[in-house]
Write a protein that holds these residues in place. Structure first.
Motif, PDB file in Angstrom:
ATOM      1  N   THR A  43       8.368  30.478  18.142  1.00 57.22           N
ATOM      2  CA  THR A  43       9.776  30.744  17.828  1.00 57.22           C
ATOM      3  C   THR A  43      10.182  32.151  18.265  1.00 57.22           C
ATOM      4  O   THR A  43      11.239  32.357  18.879  1.00 57.22           O
ATOM      5  CB  THR A  43      10.021  30.577  16.320  1.00 57.22           C
ATOM      6  OG1 THR A  43       9.611  29.262  15.911  1.00 57.22           O
ATOM      7  CG2 THR A  43      11.494  30.775  15.981  1.00 57.22           C
ATOM      8  N   ILE A  44       9.344  33.129  17.950  1.00 60.61           N
ATOM      9  CA  ILE A  44       9.624  34.516  18.358  1.00 60.61           C
ATOM     10  C   ILE A  44       9.655  34.629  19.874  1.00 60.61           C
ATOM     11  O   ILE A  44      10.500  35.309  20.462  1.00 60.61           O
ATOM     12  CB  ILE A  44       8.575  35.463  17.750  1.00 60.61           C
ATOM     13  CG1 ILE A  44       8.711  35.467  16.224  1.00 60.61           C
ATOM     14  CG2 ILE A  44       8.734  36.873  18.312  1.00 60.61           C
ATOM     15  CD1 ILE A  44       7.603  36.212  15.528  1.00 60.61           C
ATOM     16  N   SER A  97      17.271  29.691  25.314  1.00 59.15           N
ATOM     17  CA  SER A  97      16.613  30.360  24.203  1.00 59.15           C
ATOM     18  C   SER A  97      17.217  29.951  22.859  1.00 59.15           C
ATOM     19  O   SER A  97      16.505  29.779  21.873  1.00 59.15           O
ATOM     20  CB  SER A  97      16.682  31.872  24.373  1.00 59.15           C
ATOM     21  OG  SER A  97      18.027  32.290  24.442  1.00 59.15           O
ATOM     22  N   LYS A  98      18.554  29.785  22.822  1.00 57.34           N
ATOM     23  CA  LYS A  98      19.198  29.416  21.569  1.00 57.34           C
ATOM     24  C   LYS A  98      18.787  28.014  21.150  1.00 57.34           C
ATOM     25  O   LYS A  98      18.463  27.759  19.973  1.00 57.34           O
ATOM     26  CB  LYS A  98      20.715  29.496  21.728  1.00 57.34           C
ATOM     27  CG  LYS A  98      21.473  29.223  20.436  1.00 57.34           C
ATOM     28  CD  LYS A  98      22.974  29.392  20.644  1.00 57.34           C
ATOM     29  CE  LYS A  98      23.711  29.121  19.330  1.00 57.34           C
ATOM     30  NZ  LYS A  98      25.164  29.280  19.488  1.00 57.34           N
ATOM     31  N   VAL A 130      12.833  26.428  14.727  1.00 54.90           N
ATOM     32  CA  VAL A 130      13.106  26.641  13.307  1.00 54.90           C
ATOM     33  C   VAL A 130      13.113  25.303  12.567  1.00 54.90           C
ATOM     34  O   VAL A 130      12.573  25.174  11.458  1.00 54.90           O
ATOM     35  CB  VAL A 130      14.447  27.377  13.111  1.00 54.90           C
ATOM     36  CG1 VAL A 130      14.848  27.386  11.639  1.00 54.90           C
ATOM     37  CG2 VAL A 130      14.346  28.805  13.632  1.00 54.90           C
ATOM     38  N   LEU A 131      13.711  24.286  13.196  1.00 54.52           N
ATOM     39  CA  LEU A 131      13.735  22.963  12.594  1.00 54.52           C
ATOM     40  C   LEU A 131      12.317  22.425  12.408  1.00 54.52           C
ATOM     41  O   LEU A 131      11.994  21.831  11.368  1.00 54.52           O
ATOM     42  CB  LEU A 131      14.549  22.013  13.469  1.00 54.52           C
ATOM     43  CG  LEU A 131      14.649  20.562  12.978  1.00 54.52           C
ATOM     44  CD1 LEU A 131      15.334  20.508  11.613  1.00 54.52           C
ATOM     45  CD2 LEU A 131      15.391  19.703  13.997  1.00 54.52           C
ATOM     46  N   GLN A 187       6.464  24.801  25.653  1.00 49.10           N
ATOM     47  CA  GLN A 187       6.438  26.264  25.570  1.00 49.10           C
ATOM     48  C   GLN A 187       5.052  26.872  25.746  1.00 49.10           C
ATOM     49  O   GLN A 187       4.920  28.074  25.877  1.00 49.10           O
ATOM     50  CB  GLN A 187       7.017  26.698  24.210  1.00 49.10           C
ATOM     51  CG  GLN A 187       8.454  26.213  24.032  1.00 49.10           C
ATOM     52  CD  GLN A 187       8.990  26.518  22.651  1.00 49.10           C
ATOM     53  OE1 GLN A 187       9.277  27.678  22.347  1.00 49.10           O
ATOM     54  NE2 GLN A 187       9.123  25.516  21.815  1.00 49.10           N
ATOM     55  N   LEU A 188       4.018  26.029  25.741  1.00 53.40           N
ATOM     56  CA  LEU A 188       2.661  26.532  25.966  1.00 53.40           C
ATOM     57  C   LEU A 188       2.212  26.067  27.347  1.00 53.40           C
ATOM     58  O   LEU A 188       1.868  24.908  27.538  1.00 53.40           O
ATOM     59  CB  LEU A 188       1.713  26.006  24.884  1.00 53.40           C
ATOM     60  CG  LEU A 188       1.970  26.520  23.463  1.00 53.40           C
ATOM     61  CD1 LEU A 188       0.998  25.874  22.491  1.00 53.40           C
ATOM     62  CD2 LEU A 188       1.862  28.030  23.383  1.00 53.40           C
ATOM     63  N   LEU A 189       2.227  26.982  28.279  1.00 53.35           N
ATOM     64  CA  LEU A 189       1.918  26.626  29.665  1.00 53.35           C
ATOM     65  C   LEU A 189       0.427  26.665  29.936  1.00 53.35           C
ATOM     66  O   LEU A 189      -0.082  25.948  30.794  1.00 53.35           O
ATOM     67  CB  LEU A 189       2.668  27.570  30.615  1.00 53.35           C
ATOM     68  CG  LEU A 189       4.198  27.554  30.470  1.00 53.35           C
ATOM     69  CD1 LEU A 189       4.823  28.539  31.450  1.00 53.35           C
ATOM     70  CD2 LEU A 189       4.763  26.153  30.686  1.00 53.35           C
ATOM     71  N   SER A 190      -0.312  27.525  29.250  1.00 51.27           N
ATOM     72  CA  SER A 190      -1.750  27.629  29.461  1.00 51.27           C
ATOM     73  C   SER A 190      -2.456  26.372  28.967  1.00 51.27           C
ATOM     74  O   SER A 190      -2.156  25.867  27.882  1.00 51.27           O
ATOM     75  CB  SER A 190      -2.299  28.859  28.731  1.00 51.27           C
ATOM     76  OG  SER A 190      -3.697  28.804  28.641  1.00 51.27           O
TER      77      SER A 190
END
Length: 810
Positions: A504-505, A515-516, A523-524, A662-665
């Motif tokens: 989230t950060i 990003s929004k 958050v959800l 969001q996790l590319l690795s």
């Protein structure tokens, strides 16, 4: 590397064999013969004519009160008493029956035997009764028939595992009782009622069905008690539970409600007391005039016997009890002195000598009892344990090097050397010193090569060090704390919540696009995960607190609406993953049947399984077999999970989708899903207590007890969410390195757990906390090996089918 993991599983099984031996205590049980000048003839003179033992499965101590069981409560006030009985772990039926009849402390491995097979018990107070010519009849849990197959004059068993039956199992017992009351040719009657336990497995101890069942048991007790006393014989009427019931339902753990049961006696003058369950056989034997079971380590209760026995007979039984526990390696220094006071009492009838002798006998019993309990649960094969731990450490190191793609070659990576080390270690395990020395050299070499070779590893070692060596190592070390084991779910909730917060950060400060949107989605997901954690209270300290699952059980209308929404989410996820047109019809049809099945139409369960199996077969004949396996497993979860938990598979899919974007690795993606699967395993209500295993799931769509299907369904229910998370990883990264990381995480935890359990084998909670954790971690690894084999089998079958199909087209 699969062969290495197979060897690791063999090491795990050997560790279990050495840590949980099937052993017996060889206490030399004396007959009623004179080793002093005492007249032992009174020992064989019975105080009672008959014994009626009623065992109500899962009768916890607080269930017996005037509101639930008014007649039973009144029995303890008139010519009787009510005692608090402490039950040892594991709180499952077979070990408890052994404790009730033999007076010995069953081994923890009896948990497995309880499910797989039941060996015939060699000696008990029942054997002593039959040897003396007494007639024994039994009705109830068929575990008794397997353990005492040749002792009963008449008997009929009912399956204890078919937990969907609340009434017939008890009606079958009561039906036979009326015949026995009419015949009255028996000396001991044992009745084991199962309905209460079955309700507890399905609904828990606070459901509305519990009190009516207790009141039903009370009426049955009233009927039996009033009729067995009608012919003038002196009858001891005893009611107890084999174990209790956890606040969240089920049993097998060590909470107070699982380990404390009542013992209500009527027919002798006695006072309330606190005793151990293993004390019950010697108490019954003394009242029936029987020899004590040869492996009994129980001790007599002064409060239960002093009003029924003369002082002379009471001292004789205490003398015999101490004599029964003594052997050449387990002596009581005070025994001779107590005998002296005993002899003085017989000569002078001095009350002072009686009190001194009795006090010394009781002190001897307490000391001998504690020594024998420790001896019975500490029969380890230390050499084999050390060897297995060292080998698991080596295999864990090998998988670490393989996954990180080290360019630094170590000797242990060579297959021939690995097999040589395995063979040599097991050969030397008979000599503990040589085995320990070899293990020390192996571990030291591996650690040295990890330190020296780390600079040759590729850059992705940073990810491994940051995640595995910081968080997973911390988690492994936390297994040294009994509280961290009992509340392990808190660790995984914290880990996965921290991961979601980090993502989230990241979406706020480092992502330039959307990003929004990502922030709101993250958050959800945090909110959803927090709510899901309230579905099932788990662990030990707070499992009794109310949760959403309990709320839905008590509010059926809300549960139905929630259930329909969950099925719609299942439909949405399956349709997104499997987009073929024919699958749409299949999915709609299956979910409609599932909904009707939930609305009390159990016969549909078999049809649903048939449809799921058809889908599973179809999944092996397409290129997208992983996607088909995912949807198949989601449909299995709709059938087996509790109604309030069916929302968990689609929630797992949604969480996976968010973190996947969001996790590319590759490494962080895999580890995130491992954390997700583990967190959801605990969200489902599991813990490191055997009581959290939902046996009821094994009987979905069944009308009888069929062990292979029951076992299969229980395993599917228990591991459905971790397996689903693994499949989601394989959907994106279906290669050997992925499996290596799966294996690495599991091997690291099991290695550390095994090592800590051995080091802390004298710990107060070794059998209540650490031993169940050892079994559970071993189970996790065995399930992962099964996953690997099934995955490769499906791929092989799929490739063969596609190849043949292609050949036919050509």
């Amino acid at each position: 590397m699969i062969s290495y993991y197979v060897l690791s599983i063999l090491s795990i099984l050997l560790y279990l064999y050495s840590f949980f031996p099937i052993a017996k205590i060889n206490t030399s049980s004396p007959s009623f013969h004179n080793q002093t000048n005492f007249n032992l003839t009174p020992l064989s003179e019975p105080t009672i004519d008959r014994l009626v033992l009623v065992v109500i499965d899962a009768l916890r101590y607080d269930f017996v009160n005037p509101e639930n069981m008014p007649y039973l409560s009144s029995l303890s006030k008139n010519n009787g008493c009510s005692s608090l009985v402490k039950v040892e772990s594991p709180t499952v039926t077979l070990p408890r029956i052994k404790a009730l009849t033999t007076g010995s402390v069953p081994q923890f491995i009896d948990v497995v035997l309880n499910l797989v097979r039941v060996d015939s018990v060699e000696d008990s107070f029942l054997h002593g009764a039959v040897k003396k010519g007494k007639k024994v009849v039994f009705y109830g849990d068929d575990t008794w028939l397997k353990a005492y197959s040749d002792l009963f004059l008449r008997s009929e068993g009912t399956s204890s595992f078919f937990v969907n039956d609340f009434s017939e199992v008890d009606d079958n017992v009561t039906r036979n009782v009326y015949n026995e009351i009419a015949l009255k040719d028996w000396d001991i009657m044992i009745l084991h009622y199962l309905g209460l336990d079955h309700i507890g497995h399905i609904y828990g101890p606070f459901h509305s069905l519990i009190q009516p069942k207790l009141q039903e048991m009370d009426l049955i007790i009233k009927t039996i008690h009033r009729n067995v006393n009608s012919d003038g014989k002196k009858v001891l009427f005893a009611v107890t539970g084999d174990h209790g019931m956890k606040d969240s339902g089920g049993h097998g753990g060590t909470t107070y409600s699982e380990t404390h049961v009542p013992l209500v006696l009527n027919g002798i003058e006695c006072e309330n007391d606190k005793i151990d369950q293993i004390d019950i056989p010697v108490i019954f034997s003394s009242l029936l005039g029987l020899e004590f079971p040869k492996n009994s380590i129980g001790k007599l209760s002064m409060n239960l016997l002093k009003k029924s026995l003369t002082k002379e007979k009471l001292l004789l039984f205490y003398y015999y009890n101490v004599l029964n526990l003594q052997n050449d390696n387990n002596l009581c220094p005070k025994f001779n002195k107590s005998i002296k006071y005993h002899q003085d009492f017989l000569k002078s009838n001095s009350n002072s000598s009686f009190i001194k002798s009795l006090k010394l006998y009781k002190s001897c019993l307490s000391d001998l009892n504690q020594k024998l309990i420790r001896k019975s649960i500490e029969q380890y094969d230390s050499g084999l344990i050390i060897s297995c731990s060292a080998l698991l450490f080596c295999f864990t190191s090998c998988f670490l090097y393989t996954f990180t793609q080290s360019t630094y070659k170590i000797k242990f990576k060579d297959s021939a050397v690995i097999y040589f080390v395995v063979m040599l270690t097991f050969l030397l395990q008979l000599n503990q010193f040589l085995s320990s020395l070899l293990c020390f050299l192996i571990i030291s070499t591996v650690i040295y090569q990890i330190i020296i070779g780390s600079k040759y590893l590729k850059l992705n070692i940073k990810t491994i060090v940051m995640i595995i060596f910081s968080l997973n190592i911390v988690h492994g070390v936390s297994m040294a704390s009994s509280s961290f084991i009992e509340e392990e779910h808190q660790t995984w909730y914290f880990y996965f919540s921290s991961l979601l917060l980090t993502i989230t950060i990241k979406s706020i400060f480092f992502d330039n696009k959307s990003s929004k949107y990502m922030f709101m989605t993250n958050v959800l997901m945090l909110i959803i995960f927090r709510v899901m954690r309230k579905l099932n209270q788990t662990g030990d300290k707070w499992s009794h607190l109310p949760d959403l699952g309990q709320f839905f059980k008590n509010n059926y209308d809300y549960l139905r609406l929630y259930y329909v929404i969950s099925l719609l989410l299942i439909f949405y996820c399956c349709k997104k993953i499997q987009k073929s047109k024919h699958y749409f019809t299949f999915l709609i049809l299956t979910l409609i049947f599932v909904l009707k099945f939930y609305l009390n139409n159990p016969d549909l369960g078999k049809l649903i399984w048939f449809l799921i199996i058809l889908n599973l077969i179809q999944s092996t004949t397409t290129k997208n077999c992983i996607e088909n396996l995912i949807t198949t497993f989601m449909l299995i979860s709709t059938l087996l999970l509790r109604p309030h938990n069916i929302v968990l598979p689609p929630m797992l899919i949604f969480l996976s989708t968010i973190i996947s974007k969001q996790l590319l690795s590759k490494e962080t993606f895999i580890i995130a899903h491992l954390w997700l699967g583990t967190a959801m395993y605990f969200v489902q209500g599991h813990s490191n207590s055997l009581a959290s295993i939902d046996i009821a799931s094994g009987f979905v769509s069944l009308n009888d007890y069929f062990p292979p299907i029951v076992t299969f369904q229980v395993l599917c229910h228990t591991y459905c969410l971790p397996i689903l998370s693994h499949l989601l990883v394989l959907r994106k990264f279906n290669d050997t390195s992925t499996w290596n990381l799966f294996i690495l995480q599991r091997l690291w935890i099991v290695t550390v757990t095994f090592f800590i359990a051995f080091v802390l084998r004298q710990h107060l909670f070794i059998w209540s906390v650490f031993a169940p954790k050892v079994l559970i971690e071993a189970s996790h690894n065995i399930i992962l090996l099964i996953e690997i084999f099934i995955h490769h089998l499906v791929l092989i079958l799929g490739s063969i089918f596609i190849h043949n199909k292609t050949s036919l087209k050509i």
